[in-house]
Design a protein around this motif. Structure first.
Motif, mmCIF file in Angstrom:
data_model
loop_
_atom_site.group_PDB
_atom_site.id
_atom_site.type_symbol
_atom_site.label_atom_id
_atom_site.label_comp_id
_atom_site.label_asym_id
_atom_site.label_seq_id
_atom_site.Cartn_x
_atom_site.Cartn_y
_atom_site.Cartn_z
ATOM 1 N N ALA A 2 -24.684 -5.488 -11.441
ATOM 2 C CA ALA A 2 -26.085 -5.442 -11.883
ATOM 3 C C ALA A 2 -26.797 -4.214 -11.375
ATOM 4 C CB ALA A 2 -26.809 -6.707 -11.428
ATOM 5 N N GLY A 3 -26.435 -3.724 -10.183
ATOM 6 C CA GLY A 3 -27.103 -2.561 -9.629
ATOM 7 C C GLY A 3 -26.840 -1.303 -10.412
ATOM 8 N N VAL A 42 -29.684 0.529 -4.797
ATOM 9 C CA VAL A 42 -29.703 -0.880 -4.430
ATOM 10 C C VAL A 42 -28.967 -1.698 -5.482
ATOM 11 C CG1 VAL A 42 -31.162 -2.890 -3.974
ATOM 12 C CG2 VAL A 42 -31.870 -0.627 -3.187
ATOM 13 N N ASN A 43 -28.096 -2.554 -5.022
ATOM 14 C CA ASN A 43 -27.428 -3.528 -5.887
ATOM 15 C C ASN A 43 -28.427 -4.650 -6.179
ATOM 16 O OD1 ASN A 43 -25.941 -5.644 -6.967
ATOM 17 N ND2 ASN A 43 -24.161 -5.282 -5.668
ATOM 18 N N ARG A 49 -26.878 -1.982 -0.402
ATOM 19 C CA ARG A 49 -26.739 -0.599 -0.883
ATOM 20 C C ARG A 49 -25.316 -0.335 -1.352
ATOM 21 N NH1 ARG A 49 -32.058 1.517 -0.993
ATOM 22 N NH2 ARG A 49 -33.197 0.309 0.576
ATOM 23 N N TYR A 50 -25.190 0.641 -2.270
ATOM 24 C CA TYR A 50 -23.860 1.004 -2.746
ATOM 25 C C TYR A 50 -23.789 2.496 -2.981
ATOM 26 C CZ TYR A 50 -25.620 1.480 -7.556
ATOM 27 O OH TYR A 50 -26.293 1.883 -8.674
ATOM 28 N N ARG A 118 -21.970 -5.420 2.358
ATOM 29 C CA ARG A 118 -22.019 -6.870 2.191
ATOM 30 C C ARG A 118 -23.104 -7.509 3.045
ATOM 31 N NH1 ARG A 118 -17.210 -10.407 2.403
ATOM 32 N NH2 ARG A 118 -18.636 -11.631 1.110
ATOM 33 N N GLY A 119 -24.034 -6.702 3.492
ATOM 34 C CA GLY A 119 -25.154 -7.204 4.269
ATOM 35 C C GLY A 119 -26.276 -6.183 4.261
ATOM 36 N N HIS A 120 -27.476 -6.627 4.621
ATOM 37 C CA HIS A 120 -28.626 -5.720 4.613
ATOM 38 C C HIS A 120 -28.549 -4.682 5.722
ATOM 39 C CE1 HIS A 120 -30.677 -7.997 1.499
ATOM 40 N NE2 HIS A 120 -30.371 -9.121 2.155
ATOM 41 N N ASP A 121 -27.638 -4.865 6.684
ATOM 42 C CA ASP A 121 -27.469 -3.894 7.758
ATOM 43 C C ASP A 121 -26.200 -3.068 7.561
ATOM 44 O OD1 ASP A 121 -25.716 -5.950 8.135
ATOM 45 O OD2 ASP A 121 -26.044 -6.127 10.298
ATOM 46 N N ALA A 122 -25.671 -3.068 6.332
ATOM 47 C CA ALA A 122 -24.431 -2.326 6.049
ATOM 48 C C ALA A 122 -24.775 -0.870 5.748
ATOM 49 C CB ALA A 122 -23.693 -2.957 4.884
#
Length: 558
Positions: A2-3, A42-43, A49-50, A118-122
């Motif tokens: 989706a991102g 942003v995904n 993030r990606y 796989r997390g907001h702190d990645a």
């Protein structure tokens, strides 16, 4: 993803075609580097993030490349073809090892490779290091084999020099099946996720074949039981074989051998099962220990059915027996619903003794026999003069039962010898008898003892008795035996009533005493009263629980 859907179509192909995502381009075989930062896209699926890269085949693409992701954060690796079709993904999970991309774009085609946190702190730098997909044909335990997919079946030989637990994992292609064959084994892998097959087998030493079979992929269950750590684009696969010795370590099944000391985990209602093969008659020692649950140990096979609950320390189990040559099943179970970790150990040595399972038996003789669960073992007993006989059947393997019949007599006992053992005591007149060793439950090894002394007591269904006297009475169904116990001086007496025919009940009364007993702990269904008595005459009554009938032995000690 989706991102990616919100990004505009941008030019970038050398042939002028528009790409659906703008991203840096790398040639197959080049190292790819990047970093996830707060400025990364942003995904929209999960807010993480990606970062994306176009990976294109070059003139020297060869058989393809295997890329390993190195990153300081939990990641997911995804791939899309040039038209934006999703090719698959791999993500961090419970299984160890880096995320891997098996890439082999055809001709000059490109694919989009996406690294997603796989997390907001990645956040942090990452890199994808490449090495060529191999052409090695040999499957070596401990070394991953990566190969480009070929038409038809592919077969890899593998040799085991000793018994082992062999674990196979196949990743990267969704329509492949995995089969292990050889040395009497034929086992198929299960699918723990799409494109992820797993197989575990306890194997003897020998030669085996690992077959990869197109269009034979098993179905994935309702819930995936593993995560895909290898992202295959349909052109290559990774096959890994791992071998573990069986003598020690952690395993919930497999073969057992002399000296094995293994640990395991009982996880549910079903027992853990191990196999035991014996080439010759053997004395076996099995011990099962656990701090988590009350252990139960069981051995079945070749007509044997032997179980043990608490013969070890506390609630641990121990089984010492003799097994004939053959194949057996050893089960680890729990008494109750508790589960947890346990330790299982096995010792074996050659059995050089002998069993007598039938034939003539004489008084004064002791023998070992083996009950296989196929019926009773029968012995012939000849009595030449009236004797007070004591016939005992003991076993640590099963709950023994004993029957004596012949010459107008038919006596049986289950637990009269205490601790589940059987005991018959009776006056035998001259004649021929048959003694049967039976089982209430289970089978295994037993010891049979036949003792007898010339009968010097007396038989009486009533009358006077004194301390130190032993007599036999014939209890009629629904009736009772009554005796007068004469005490000349104050003393302590022990009155015992035992029978191989009835469940005795004993009562001692008189001069303010009224004591009763049904089942003494060490007499099975026999009865015992210990009492200090003053001088006088007391009444001793013997009857049966359930209105049984038969010979009763009454002994007055003290």
């Amino acid at each position: 993803m989706a991102g990616l859907a919100g990004l505009a179509l941008l030019a970038g192909c050398s042939d002028g075609e528009a790409r659906f995502v703008s991203a840096p381009e790398a040639t197959l075989g080049d190292e790819i580097q990047g970093e996830l930062t707060t400025a990364s896209p942003v995904n929209l699926n999960n807010g993480t993030r990606y970062s994306a890269h176009w990976l294109c085949a070059g003139a020297s693409a060869g058989t393809g490349q295997s890329y390993a992701l190195e990153a300081p954060f939990a990641a997911e690796l995804s791939a899309f073809d040039a038209q934006g079709q999703w090719l698959g993904s791999a993500r961090d999970g419970v299984e160890a090892g880096p995320l891997t991309l098996l890439a082999g774009p055809a001709d000059d085609a490109c694919m989009l490779v996406v690294v997603n946190g796989r997390g907001h702190d990645a956040f942090g730098p990452y890199r994808l290091t490449a090495e060529p997909i191999g052409t090695r044909d040999e499957l070596v335990p401990g070394r991953a084999l990566t190969r480009r997919l070929e038409a038809g079946e592919t077969e890899y030989p593998i040799r085991l020099d000793g018994p082992a637990l062999l674990s196979l994992s196949l990743s990267g292609v969704e329509d492949l099946g995995l089969q292990l064959e050889g040395n009497g084994v034929s086992q198929s892998a299960r699918a723990c996720a799409a494109g992820e097959l797993r197989l575990e087998a306890y194997l003897e030493a020998g030669d085996y074949r690992v077959r990869l079979r197109p269009d034979h992929a098993p179905a994935v269950g309702r819930e995936a039981s593993c995560t895909s750590r290898v992202l295959g684009t349909g052109q290559a696969y990774r096959l890994l074989a791992e071998r573990r010795d069986l003598a020690d370590g952690w395993r919930n099944g497999g073969p057992l051998r002399d000296g094995d000391r293994v640990s395991g985990t009982l996880e549910g209602q079903a027992p853990n099962a191990y196999s035991l093969h014996l080439d010759r008659p053997s004395e076996i020692g099995l011990s099962l220990r656990s701090r988590a649950f009350d252990t139960v140990l069981r051995v079945t096979g070749e007509g044997a059915d032997i179980a043990n609950d608490d013969d070890g320390n506390g609630t641990d189990s121990r089984l010492d027996t003799v097994l004939m040559a053959g194949d057996y099943r050893v089960e680890v179970d729990s008494y109750g619903d508790s589960v947890g970790d346990y330790a299982l150990a096995l010792t074996r040595r050659d059995f050089d003794g002998e069993f007598r399972n039938e034939g003539a038996l004489t008084l004064g003789e002791s023998l070992r026999g083996q009950l296989t669960g196929l019926g009773e073992n029968r012995y012939r007993l000849t009595v030449n003069e009236p004797v007070e006989a004591r016939l005992a059947l003991d076993s640590r393997d099963f709950d023994p039962m004993l029957r004596l019949h012949g010459n107008g007599l038919d006596l049986s006992d289950d637990d009269g010898g205490g601790d589940r053992n059987a005991l018959i005591t009776s006056i035998l007149q001259p004649g021929e008898y048959v003694l049967e060793a039976q089982s209430y439950s289970g089978s295994g090894i037993y010891r049979l003892q036949a003792e007898g002394e010339a009968f010097e007591g007396r038989t009486s269904d009533g009358g006077e008795v004194r301390p130190g006297e032993t007599l036999y009475g014939n209890l009629a169904g629904g009736g009772s035996l009554a005796y007068e116990l004469v005490i000349d001086e104050a003393r302590s007496v022990v009155v015992e009533a035992t029978s191989a025919a009835v469940d005795t009940m004993l009562r001692l009364s008189g001069h303010g005493v009224d004591a009763q007993n049904d089942d003494a702990d060490d007499l099975g269904l026999g009865s015992r009263i210990s009492q200090h008595l003053e001088p006088g005459t007391y009444r001793v009554e013997v009857d049966s629980f359930g209105s049984g009938a038969g010979m009763v032995r009454l002994e007055i000690g003290g």
